[in-house]
Design a protein around this motif. Structure first.
Motif, PDB file in Angstrom:
ATOM      1  N   GLN A  21       0.842  -1.183   0.000  1.00  0.00           N
ATOM      2  CA  GLN A  21       0.000   0.000   0.000  1.00  0.00           C
ATOM      3  C   GLN A  21       0.883   1.241   0.000  1.00  0.00           C
ATOM      4  O   GLN A  21       1.807   1.365   0.794  1.00  0.00           O
ATOM      5  CB  GLN A  21      -0.904   0.022   1.235  1.00  0.00           C
ATOM      6  CG  GLN A  21      -2.048  -0.970   1.188  1.00  0.00           C
ATOM      7  CD  GLN A  21      -3.139  -0.548   0.206  1.00  0.00           C
ATOM      8  OE1 GLN A  21      -3.230   0.614  -0.175  1.00  0.00           O
ATOM      9  NE2 GLN A  21      -3.980  -1.496  -0.198  1.00  0.00           N
ATOM     10  N   THR A  22       0.607   2.154  -0.913  1.00  0.00           N
ATOM     11  CA  THR A  22       1.328   3.418  -0.979  1.00  0.00           C
ATOM     12  C   THR A  22       0.327   4.557  -0.814  1.00  0.00           C
ATOM     13  O   THR A  22      -0.891   4.347  -0.801  1.00  0.00           O
ATOM     14  CB  THR A  22       2.073   3.571  -2.316  1.00  0.00           C
ATOM     15  OG1 THR A  22       1.110   3.743  -3.374  1.00  0.00           O
ATOM     16  CG2 THR A  22       2.913   2.329  -2.607  1.00  0.00           C
ATOM     17  N   ALA A  23       0.857   5.766  -0.709  1.00  0.00           N
ATOM     18  CA  ALA A  23      -0.017   6.926  -0.553  1.00  0.00           C
ATOM     19  C   ALA A  23      -0.914   7.113  -1.773  1.00  0.00           C
ATOM     20  O   ALA A  23      -2.007   7.685  -1.680  1.00  0.00           O
ATOM     21  CB  ALA A  23       0.810   8.184  -0.311  1.00  0.00           C
ATOM     22  N   SER A  24      -0.457   6.623  -2.931  1.00  0.00           N
ATOM     23  CA  SER A  24      -1.242   6.763  -4.158  1.00  0.00           C
ATOM     24  C   SER A  24      -2.095   5.533  -4.454  1.00  0.00           C
ATOM     25  O   SER A  24      -2.728   5.458  -5.512  1.00  0.00           O
ATOM     26  CB  SER A  24      -0.307   7.038  -5.342  1.00  0.00           C
ATOM     27  OG  SER A  24       0.692   6.036  -5.441  1.00  0.00           O
ATOM     28  N   GLY A  25      -2.085   4.550  -3.544  1.00  0.00           N
ATOM     29  CA  GLY A  25      -2.919   3.371  -3.731  1.00  0.00           C
ATOM     30  C   GLY A  25      -2.126   2.078  -3.683  1.00  0.00           C
ATOM     31  O   GLY A  25      -0.925   2.064  -3.413  1.00  0.00           O
ATOM     32  N   GLN A  59      -0.221  -1.298  -4.911  1.00  0.00           N
ATOM     33  CA  GLN A  59       0.723  -1.577  -5.997  1.00  0.00           C
ATOM     34  C   GLN A  59       1.196  -3.010  -5.887  1.00  0.00           C
ATOM     35  O   GLN A  59       1.448  -3.505  -4.787  1.00  0.00           O
ATOM     36  CB  GLN A  59       1.921  -0.623  -5.913  1.00  0.00           C
ATOM     37  CG  GLN A  59       2.882  -0.722  -7.076  1.00  0.00           C
ATOM     38  CD  GLN A  59       4.036   0.251  -6.951  1.00  0.00           C
ATOM     39  OE1 GLN A  59       5.022  -0.021  -6.297  1.00  0.00           O
ATOM     40  NE2 GLN A  59       3.886   1.423  -7.575  1.00  0.00           N
ATOM     41  N   GLU A  81       8.117   8.146  -0.825  1.00  0.00           N
ATOM     42  CA  GLU A  81       7.104   7.921   0.195  1.00  0.00           C
ATOM     43  C   GLU A  81       7.270   6.508   0.732  1.00  0.00           C
ATOM     44  O   GLU A  81       7.685   5.606   0.016  1.00  0.00           O
ATOM     45  CB  GLU A  81       5.696   8.094  -0.385  1.00  0.00           C
ATOM     46  CG  GLU A  81       5.411   7.139  -1.537  1.00  0.00           C
ATOM     47  CD  GLU A  81       4.038   7.375  -2.161  1.00  0.00           C
ATOM     48  OE1 GLU A  81       3.449   6.391  -2.642  1.00  0.00           O
ATOM     49  OE2 GLU A  81       3.570   8.520  -2.151  1.00  0.00           O
ATOM     50  N   SER A 117       6.218   2.802   2.181  1.00  0.00           N
ATOM     51  CA  SER A 117       5.140   1.848   1.958  1.00  0.00           C
ATOM     52  C   SER A 117       5.500   0.522   2.613  1.00  0.00           C
ATOM     53  O   SER A 117       6.683   0.190   2.784  1.00  0.00           O
ATOM     54  CB  SER A 117       4.879   1.638   0.456  1.00  0.00           C
ATOM     55  OG  SER A 117       6.016   1.087  -0.171  1.00  0.00           O
TER      56      SER A 117
END
Length: 219
Positions: free
Chosen positions: A39-43, A45, A206, A208
């Motif tokens: 999970q990343t800040a942009s969704g 992956q 960021e 993750s």
């Protein structure tokens, strides 16, 4: 990974299964497939990897290295590994890889050169290996350069889950330094297979956190 140390020297010097400074025995090889979900800040992956190597001669190992990160990027490389130093307390090997990388489906040429260091150890109470790989990549038809330094530390526990720690770092020319830490456990299966389960922490602009699953096979 390779079996536990025994009393005999031949087993003591047996290489870990995933290459690095160790070459594959002629006619034999190793394959590894892995999948990561994080999970990343942009969704969310996901990332898929495949590595396969086979010994051609005592001084030549050939293989393939495939990667796909979501629908964003990936690479497909073929490589040749040659020994620089064999036996003794440590080993050195050089590897040259050629192929392509893509950014959102646009493929370009890619080359990679790697210098690998490997060392087995036996403390009397534990045995294992250390592998360090320094690589220089030229991507996007030579327009993008990336320096990488990776290390793996693994212990042997025959017939039992065995711990492993992987550290991967990357620094593109003109880009941001990133790293990934992956502590894992290797679970022995039948027919020379191992299941690898790890937790992956990545810092690339960021932070993750993810789960990594892999299957290793000697053949």
């Amino acid at each position: 990974m390779r079996p536990a140390y025994a009393a005999c020297l031949a087993v003591l010097l047996a290489p870990p299964a995933d290459g690095g400074a160790w070459l594959e025995t002629p006619g034999q090889g190793f394959a590894a497939a892995s999948a990561s979900y994080r999970q990343t800040a942009s969704g969310a992956q996901h990332e898929l990897n495949y590595y396969g190597a086979i010994g051609i001669t005592p001084k030549l190992t050939l293989g393939v290295d495939l990667n796909q990160t979501g629908d964003l990027s990936g690479h497909a490389l073929v490589f040749a590994r040659l020994p620089l130093r064999e036996g003794g307390r440590y080993r050195l090997a050089a590897e040259a890889a050629f192929g392509g990388n893509h950014d959102r489906g646009v493929w370009m040429m890619m080359q990679k050169a790697t210098l690998s260091y490997g060392r087995s150890f036996n403390t009397g109470t534990a045995s294992g290996w250390l592998a360090v790989d320094a690589a220089y990549e030229l991507r996007n038809n030579g327009l993008a350069a990336v320096w990488k330094l990776d290390a793996t530390l693994g212990l042997n526990r025959p017939g039992k889950p065995a711990p492993m720690l992987q550290i991967e770092t990357s620094k593109p020319d003109g880009g941001v330094f990133s790293y990934t830490l992956t502590p894992s456990l290797r679970y022995p299966l039948r027919s020379g297979r191992e299941l690898v389960v790890g937790v992956e922490h990545r810092s690339a602009g960021e932070g993750s956190l993810g789960l990594k699953l892999g299957l290793w096979q000697k053949f």
